[in-house]
Design a protein around this motif. Structure first.
Motif: not given
Length: 395
Positions: A2-12
């Motif tokens: 979940h943490h990794a997906s949050d980071i990817l969303l923020t980068l996007f």
């Protein structure tokens, strides 16, 4: 996960915001960097809140990408700055570069000290007034087909000297942030260390690379020159911090060294995709750190007006004095060509905020000043060039 997906969303979110902001700015005939920083303001805590202060804190993924982005940005600036170019510019370009650094630095330091900063911190603030964003001016000159004009050659030649002196000054003021106040003896020591480091690494490294760059073609890996250049960039960025200098100074020197290789143009092309990916993170994160509420008062707006006027007048005076041999109109063109601070002022403001030198208000004002000078220059410079005859070659 979940943490990794949050980071990817923020980068996007950050990357897309940068592209949208840059596109809108360019359609409005403004530098793309203006739109990227504005996008950061919009998605940051001041407005939409899609990026929080916790996400941009030191050591977070966004912060790391931002740091890598600015290191690569200064590497690319160095890659376009050859020591040999300094020998080709005339007397006018040299005077514009030197006087155009001294006057803004002095005026900026006096203003900051008058606002209550100690002298060592005042000089850090003043460093944000110094460096010209040659990229903004160069784009205007290119779009107008004026790169072969006398004034254009002086501006671009002076920008080389301007960049090197700005990096030297930045190295000195960063090293002085030890909390001991202003001491002339300490200043001379720091200046000596900064000059020594830049001379040995920049001048010495450039000469060595000029004589021995052929070995870069020997490894079988097709990207070996780029791999070496990136290793040199990261390595010198780290070494510069050991001398108390900013990491971007080492990156700038690495670019200057790499510019002496036969693969310079290849390296410029190969680094473009990396810059396209990573540098927007720096400018968007920079914008997200601006607290727009800090500018929502009469005192803050007055301070921004004063700072912007100082930034414009100091470059007009410094650059104009150095270019008097071109006549009054030519000197005015050169002076305005040196006005935009753009990304350079933003980089220094970010360093000052991270070092605790700038308050949130001063940081917001310095970044806003950098943007305003970048916005004011293109239309004024274009008007001056269209209404000015050619001048004699510079001496």
């Amino acid at each position: 996960m979940h943490h990794a997906s949050d980071i990817l969303l923020t980068l996007f979110i950050v990357f897309v915001a940068a592209q949208v902001g840059g596109e809108i700015a360019q359609r409005l005939k403004l530098p793309g960097v203006v739109g990227e920083i504005a996008a950061g303001c919009v998605i940051g805590p001041s407005l939409l809140g899609w990026i929080t202060p916790e996400q941009t804190a030191t050591g977070t993924p966004l912060d790391v990408l931002s740091e890598i982005g600015v290191v690569l940005l200064l590497f690319s600036v160095g890659l376009e700055t050859r020591l040999e170019d300094l020998k080709k510019v005339g007397k006018s370009a040299f005077l514009v570069g030197v006087i155009g650094v001294i006057v803004p630095f002095a005026m900026g330091a006096l203003w900051a000290h008058g606002r209550g900063f100690s002298w060592d911190k005042s000089m850090f603030v003043a460093a944000a007034f110094v460096a010209t964003s040659a990229g903004i001016t160069a784009r205007v000159l290119q779009e107008l087909g004026a790169l072969q004009r006398t004034e254009s050659k002086v501006i671009l030649g002076a920008a080389v000297i301007d960049d090197i002196l700005a990096m030297l000054l930045l190295g000195v003021v960063v090293s002085m942030q030890g909390g001991e106040g202003f001491k002339p003896g300490h200043l001379l020591v720091v200046l000596g260390e900064a000059v020594g480091f830049i001379a040995v690494i920049g001048w010495g490294g450039a000469r060595v690379m000029r004589w021995n760059s052929s070995w870069l073609d020997k490894p079988r890996h097709a990207q070996s020159p780029l791999l070496f250049a990136l290793a040199l960039c990261l390595g010198l960025a780290y070494v510069s911090t050991l001398f108390g200098l900013a990491a971007i100074i080492g990156a700038f020197l690495a670019g200057m060294i790499a510019s002496e290789t036969r693969q310079q143009h290849t390296l410029e092309k190969q680094t473009q995709p990396l810059l396209t990916l990573l540098t927007p993170f720096f400018f968007v994160i920079t914008g997200s750190k601006i607290d727009l509420h800090e500018l929502a008062s009469a005192d803050a707006l007055w301070m921004l007006l004063v700072v912007t006027v100082i930034a414009i007048l100091s470059k007009l005076i410094g650059g104009g004095l150095g270019a008097l041999s071109l006549g009054r109109r030519g000197a005015t063109i050169v002076g305005f060509g040196m006005v935009p601070r753009g990304e350079v002022g933003v980089v220094i403001a970010s360093l000052g905020l991270a070092a605790g030198v700038f308050s949130n208000r001063v940081y917001a004002i310095i970044v806003a000043m950098s943007l305003l000078t970048a916005m004011v220059t293109p239309p004024v410079l274009a008007w001056l060039l269209r209404h000015s005859p050619e001048n004699a070659p510079p001496r």
